[in-house]
Design an enzyme around this catalytic site. Structure first.
Site, PDB file in Angstrom:
ATOM      1  CD  GLU A 182      56.635  44.606  73.603  1.00  0.00           C
ATOM      2  OE1 GLU A 182      55.876  45.067  72.727  1.00  0.00           O
ATOM      3  OE2 GLU A 182      56.409  44.717  74.823  1.00  0.00           O
ATOM      4  CD  GLU A 235      53.872  49.473  78.692  1.00  0.00           C
ATOM      5  OE1 GLU A 235      53.381  48.942  77.696  1.00  0.00           O
ATOM      6  OE2 GLU A 235      54.208  48.845  79.708  1.00  0.00           O
TER       7      GLU A 235
END
Ligand code: BGC
Length: 732
Positions: free
Chosen positions: A608, A343
């Site tokens: 996260e 990502e």
């Protein structure tokens, strides 16, 4: 005058497959020179060598921008590297131009071809000049980098050596107007960490622990065993059994494969980086592993460190260090969400959430200037802002709290550093975004018909698997219409614009928000995040009501439930409503969910998810579980502004007017923050002394700044100097 725009974009004339090409030009000098300058850029990443010496220190040059619209070029003074016969070699890797993750649509980013453009300008002592641009007279060779990609890593074969050269072709269809001089900070090798421990895992893997989750690569000595292959894999974490864990990298291979040619070689990747704390070694014999031969090279944008925080609690101190490492790991030319999986994109929401903390810890104005220019360039015709920048041209865009980066990031950059150019540069883009929100409402004043929102991302109030949270997405949308517009109005006024249209829209938005979302009794309007937004953004006319609901919610479950949208404001809001005691309770909380839970699990970066690793040591879904995501690190600004008590003032920015509002906690013992500003160093510190009832405060105000101190309901004004006071501090 000749500029890099007089050069041609070139590329290898034959398909090299995955082999990285090296472009070459030999330059003879037959007279004395005063100066030689290399101008260089590429679609992809480049590395330039002149007479085998690396040119410059910029890693992953020319940087990552929205290539189709903006492409940075660099200018290097190479005078000292010049000889009589000069060989200029420039390797071009894929960079972020071309990378593939599990979503096919990530595959190519706005341009399909890699290409080089460069020129050498030579100024002779006799006043004449030569200009040697890339064109079809350059040649090209295959490097020993057989494969290279940002996500997957690199394959280098040191036995592969060829003198064969190939022609290059000129690419005339690439628009050279996209070329711009470097705007951002150069990415550099910023630190080298020693290998700390050699581990054999229960599975029998040979693993090195660097003791710190980081972004960069490993520099290592390739054993001198001709023809032998060595593989290094990277991981952020070991699983609960102590084995090497890479599932959360998704499709990113993050591996280097090296073939030795029998000579001692020091290798580090050229065009790839990894997010890692551990590496796994394969192909090595036991006696070939010496920890001194492995260094972790930490790579990030060359920003100046400006903010420091210290306190009397080791876990909170570690949390702070994790926040700083989160920035180091993700301010790599572009503010990214994470550095490890397939990502690593410039997610707008994440950047917005963290911009205030980030701008205190490091000097970010140059870094954000470049990224904001890309964001404005990527803005859709209708004013919508993409979810990621550089943009991947997704159909979906304009999520509230993500797109608002176009307003919120310039706001913090201006407030922190005081140069209003950042407002001027982004004024039109901000305006278009506010008007976009205004145009997407069932009634004027609401932002509730554009359904592309991520919501209170990864909050805990909608169940384990739900990512978007419970809070009504249109409530968030309308709240951010009000909030972003309020910041836009302040910024507009600061540069002398007439903001009356937007002031009227603001009043209407607040009115509509109250009618539609306040006190409705609906669960999606009564979440922690909903109450935080109502209070922090000044949307409620009955703050006691929302304050009571927020406090009740936290006290009844005993923890936070907020996601990306609510978390940055949660502790600020509790302070605002006079419940700093509860804010500290949340900060000190060690079990899940809390900021310290990851710290108790050994985290060295921000996670996260609140539950990236669960209490029992198992992991959240590998589909989305980064251990280096800075969003929840936004609590850093509460540490600076409220624990240590140093804040800036929009109306007298760049800390010319300092607001000191420390709210000490006995449990914490002491706290201290230092912030370096253009005027000099600001310090605020406090410490409980004696029997623990007295608190000793100290404040330093640099020349050219003045301060207001708020302490125990009193207000004091200070000019520059250092002030020490001891208080019977009543506390919050
Ligand atoms: C990213 C986030 C981002 C989000 C959008 C994720 O994949 O890692 O940090 O903001 O998508 O909701």
């Amino acid at each position: 005058m000749s500029t890099i725009k007089n050069a041609k974009f070139i590329k290898e004339a034959f398909d090299f497959g995955t082999v990285v090409p090296v472009f070459r030009k030999v330059i003879w000098l037959d007279k004395k020179i005063n100066k030689a300058t290399l101008f260089c850029s590429a679609l992809g990443y480049y590395e330039a060598y002149l007479n085998s010496q690396r040119v410059g220190k910029f890693i992953f040059a020319p940087g990552w921008t929205t290539y189709g619209k903006r492409l940075q070029y660099q200018e290097y003074d190479v005078t000292s590297l010049m000889e009589e016969c000069n060989v200029l070699e420039i390797a071009v890797g894929n960079g972020m131009r071309f990378h593939k993750n599990r979503h096919e649509n990530y595959e190519s980013i706005t341009c399909n071809d890699s290409a080089l453009i460069a020129a050498v300008k030579i100024e002779y002592a006799d006043g004449t000049e030569d200009f040697i641009p890339t064109d079809s007279t350059w040649e090209c060779a295959k490097s020993n980098i057989l494969d290279s990609s940002v996500y997957n890593g690199e394959t280098v074969d040191f036995t592969f050596n060829t003198d064969e050269t190939f022609p290059v072709k000129e690419l005339d269809d690439i628009n050279k107007d996209i070329l711009i001089a470097t705007e951002g900070e150069e990415v550099r090798e910023m630190a080298r960490l020693d290998a700390l421990k050699l581990i054999t895992t229960p599975k029998g893997e040979t693993v090195i622990d660097f003791g710190q989750n980081l972004t960069g690569y490993v520099e290592w000595v390739v054993p001198q065993r001709k023809g032998s292959e060595f593989t290094i894999s990277h991981a952020e974490i070991l699983d609960k059994d102590g084995n090497f864990y890479t599932e959360n990298l998704r499709s990113a291979k993050a591996q280097v494969h090296i073939t030795s040619d029998g000579n001692e070689r020091v290798y580090k990747p050229h065009f790839s980086f990894m997010g890692f704390r551990y590496i796994k070694l394969e192909g090595f014999k036991k006696n070939e592993i010496d920890l001194d031969n492995f260094k972790a090279v930490v790579v990030f944008s060359n920003m100046k460190r400006t903010g420091y925080f210290a306190c009397g609690n080791d876990l909170i101190q570690q949390l702070y260090e994790n926040i700083v490492w989160g920035q180091r790991g993700n301010f790599l030319d572009v503010p990214t969400d994470c550095p490890q999986r397939d990502e690593r994109l410039g997610w707008t929401g994440d950047a917005q959430v963290f911009a205030r903390t980030a701008s205190t810890t490091y000097r970010t104005d140059k870094f954000f200037k470049k990224w904001l220019n890309d964001l404005a360039a990527d803005q859709h015709e209708d004013g919508g802002i993409p979810h990621v920048c550089p943009d991947l041209a997704w159909d979906s865009y304009g999520s509230s709290a993500w797109a608002d980066a176009i307003v919120i990031v310039p706001y913090w950059v201006y407030r922190t550093y005081g140069n209003n150019q950042i407002i001027k540069d982004n004024f039109e883009a901000m305006k278009k975004w506010i008007l976009f929100m205004e145009s997407k409402g069932s009634q004027r004043g609401l932002f509730d018909t554009h359904d592309h929102h991520f919501g209170d991302w990864l909050s805990l109030d909608a169940g384990d698997e739900a990512t978007g949270g419970l809070t009504d997405k249109f409530l968030i949308g309308t709240a951010f219409l009000a909030y972003s517009n309020s910041l836009f109005i302040e910024m507009g006024k600061a540069i002398g614009e007439d903001m009356s249209y937007f002031e009227e829209l603001y009043d209407l938005t607040v009115k509509k928000y109250r009618e539609k979302y306040l006190n409705t009794g609906k669960t999606e309007h009564e979440t922690q995040t909903a109450n935080v937004l109502a209070l922090y953004f000044n949307l409620t006319d009955k703050p006691e009501r929302e304050a009571e609901k927020l406090v009740k919610d936290i006290e009844s479950c005993g923890h936070l439930k907020t996601g990306f949208v609510g978390t940055p404001y949660l502790l600020h809001t509790l302070t605002k409503i006079g419940r700093t005691d509860l804010a500290y309770k949340l900060l000190f909380k060690k079990d899940f969910p809390s900021w310290l839970f990851p710290v108790t699990k050994g985290a060295t970066t921000m996670w996260e998810r609140w539950d990236g690793m669960k209490e029992d040591g198992s992991f959240a879904t590998p589909e989305m579980n980064s251990f280096n995501h800075y969003a929840y690190g936004s609590v850093g600004d509460w540490l600076y502004t409220t624990v240590a008590g140093i804040d800036s003032d929009f109306n007298d920015p760049a800390y010319k007017h300092i607001i000191f509002r420390p709210l000490p906690s006995k449990e914490l013992g002491y706290a201290k923050a230092r912030i370096l500003t253009e005027n000099g160093e600001i310090i605020s510190s406090w410490e409980y002394t004696g029997n623990g009832d007295e608190c000793k405060f100290s404040f330093t105000i640099p020349n050219g700044s003045h301060a207001t101190l708020y302490l125990d309901d009193e207000e004091y004004e200070f000019d520059s100097g250092t002030y020490n006071t001891v208080f019977e501090y009543k506390g919050f």
